[in-house]
Write a protein that holds these residues in place. Structure first.
Motif, PDB file in Angstrom:
ATOM      1  N   CYS A 139      55.059 -24.848  26.265  1.00  0.00           N
ATOM      2  CA  CYS A 139      54.405 -23.535  26.362  1.00  0.00           C
ATOM      3  C   CYS A 139      54.846 -22.623  25.233  1.00  0.00           C
ATOM      4  O   CYS A 139      54.022 -21.908  24.633  1.00  0.00           O
ATOM      5  CB  CYS A 139      54.719 -22.893  27.714  1.00  0.00           C
ATOM      6  SG  CYS A 139      53.968 -23.745  29.114  1.00  0.00           S
ATOM      7  N   LEU A 140      56.119 -22.622  24.924  1.00  0.00           N
ATOM      8  CA  LEU A 140      56.633 -21.799  23.828  1.00  0.00           C
ATOM      9  C   LEU A 140      56.049 -22.234  22.495  1.00  0.00           C
ATOM     10  O   LEU A 140      55.652 -21.387  21.677  1.00  0.00           O
ATOM     11  CB  LEU A 140      58.161 -21.879  23.784  1.00  0.00           C
ATOM     12  CG  LEU A 140      58.849 -21.057  22.711  1.00  0.00           C
ATOM     13  CD1 LEU A 140      58.583 -19.573  22.923  1.00  0.00           C
ATOM     14  CD2 LEU A 140      60.340 -21.336  22.724  1.00  0.00           C
ATOM     15  N   SER A 141      55.946 -23.537  22.271  1.00  0.00           N
ATOM     16  CA  SER A 141      55.369 -24.053  21.029  1.00  0.00           C
ATOM     17  C   SER A 141      53.907 -23.637  20.906  1.00  0.00           C
ATOM     18  O   SER A 141      53.456 -23.230  19.829  1.00  0.00           O
ATOM     19  CB  SER A 141      55.487 -25.569  20.998  1.00  0.00           C
ATOM     20  OG  SER A 141      54.803 -26.103  19.907  1.00  0.00           O
ATOM     21  N   TYR A 169      50.938 -17.543  15.238  1.00  0.00           N
ATOM     22  CA  TYR A 169      50.908 -17.837  13.808  1.00  0.00           C
ATOM     23  C   TYR A 169      49.467 -17.887  13.315  1.00  0.00           C
ATOM     24  O   TYR A 169      49.146 -17.351  12.265  1.00  0.00           O
ATOM     25  CB  TYR A 169      51.609 -19.172  13.523  1.00  0.00           C
ATOM     26  CG  TYR A 169      51.563 -19.559  12.082  1.00  0.00           C
ATOM     27  CD1 TYR A 169      52.384 -18.936  11.143  1.00  0.00           C
ATOM     28  CD2 TYR A 169      50.688 -20.546  11.636  1.00  0.00           C
ATOM     29  CE1 TYR A 169      52.333 -19.277   9.819  1.00  0.00           C
ATOM     30  CE2 TYR A 169      50.625 -20.896  10.309  1.00  0.00           C
ATOM     31  CZ  TYR A 169      51.450 -20.262   9.397  1.00  0.00           C
ATOM     32  OH  TYR A 169      51.400 -20.600   8.070  1.00  0.00           O
ATOM     33  N   ALA A 170      48.582 -18.513  14.102  1.00  0.00           N
ATOM     34  CA  ALA A 170      47.176 -18.596  13.701  1.00  0.00           C
ATOM     35  C   ALA A 170      46.541 -17.205  13.666  1.00  0.00           C
ATOM     36  O   ALA A 170      45.742 -16.887  12.781  1.00  0.00           O
ATOM     37  CB  ALA A 170      46.411 -19.496  14.657  1.00  0.00           C
ATOM     38  N   LYS A 209      41.081 -12.259   8.765  1.00  0.00           N
ATOM     39  CA  LYS A 209      39.904 -11.786   9.491  1.00  0.00           C
ATOM     40  C   LYS A 209      40.244 -11.475  10.949  1.00  0.00           C
ATOM     41  O   LYS A 209      39.645 -10.604  11.546  1.00  0.00           O
ATOM     42  CB  LYS A 209      38.792 -12.835   9.420  1.00  0.00           C
ATOM     43  CG  LYS A 209      38.241 -12.999   8.027  1.00  0.00           C
ATOM     44  CD  LYS A 209      37.166 -14.054   8.030  1.00  0.00           C
ATOM     45  CE  LYS A 209      36.678 -14.271   6.589  1.00  0.00           C
ATOM     46  NZ  LYS A 209      35.704 -15.339   6.500  1.00  0.00           N
ATOM     47  N   ALA A 210      41.219 -12.176  11.495  1.00  0.00           N
ATOM     48  CA  ALA A 210      41.577 -11.981  12.878  1.00  0.00           C
ATOM     49  C   ALA A 210      42.315 -10.655  13.057  1.00  0.00           C
ATOM     50  O   ALA A 210      42.267 -10.062  14.114  1.00  0.00           O
ATOM     51  CB  ALA A 210      42.436 -13.136  13.370  1.00  0.00           C
ATOM     52  N   ARG A 211      43.027 -10.194  12.022  1.00  0.00           N
ATOM     53  CA  ARG A 211      43.781  -8.943  12.125  1.00  0.00           C
ATOM     54  C   ARG A 211      42.872  -7.731  12.012  1.00  0.00           C
ATOM     55  O   ARG A 211      43.191  -6.668  12.490  1.00  0.00           O
ATOM     56  CB  ARG A 211      44.846  -8.865  11.061  1.00  0.00           C
ATOM     57  CG  ARG A 211      46.036  -9.738  11.406  1.00  0.00           C
ATOM     58  CD  ARG A 211      47.146  -9.489  10.431  1.00  0.00           C
ATOM     59  NE  ARG A 211      46.858 -10.293   9.239  1.00  0.00           N
ATOM     60  CZ  ARG A 211      47.516 -10.210   8.107  1.00  0.00           C
ATOM     61  NH1 ARG A 211      48.476  -9.339   7.965  1.00  0.00           N
ATOM     62  NH2 ARG A 211      47.235 -10.974   7.098  1.00  0.00           N
ATOM     63  N   ALA A 212      41.751  -7.850  11.359  1.00  0.00           N
ATOM     64  CA  ALA A 212      40.902  -6.695  11.111  1.00  0.00           C
ATOM     65  C   ALA A 212      40.035  -6.318  12.263  1.00  0.00           C
ATOM     66  O   ALA A 212      39.993  -6.671  13.316  1.00  0.00           O
ATOM     67  CB  ALA A 212      40.007  -6.982   9.910  1.00  0.00           C
TER      68      ALA A 212
END
Length: 90
Positions: free
Chosen positions: A71-73, A80-81, A87-90
């Motif tokens: 689960c932690l992994s 990280y992805a 694009k995911a941050r915007a």
């Protein structure tokens, strides 16, 4: 070994005490009631249930640790992805 037992002499390790040894051998009247193999089997039968429960408990804890690590992994990979994709941050 068999000839010694027929003559009534046993190895010195069979004696209950060292005082009654004859030439490093033990006379039959001073030997233990049961042999080492029988004593070991009786001892294992006595504590086998407890050892089994301890082994099962350790296995359950190890399985929970593996599940937690998976689960932690997965969570680390998802974060990280998310942060590596602009694009995911915007």
């Amino acid at each position: 070994m068999y000839m010694l037992c027929v003559l009534g002499l046993f190895p010195g390790s069979c004696c209950k005490d060292n005082a009654s040894k004859v030439d490093g051998r033990c006379i039959e009247s001073n030997t233990w009631d049961k042999g080492c193999t029988k004593a070991l089997i009786d001892y294992m039968k006595l504590y086998l249930g407890s050892l089994g429960y301890i082994a099962i408990g350790v296995a359950v804890v190890e399985i929970l640790i593996v599940i937690s690590a998976c689960c932690l992994s997965r969570e680390i990979n998802n974060k990280y992805a998310t942060y590596s994709n602009p694009k995911a941050r915007a």
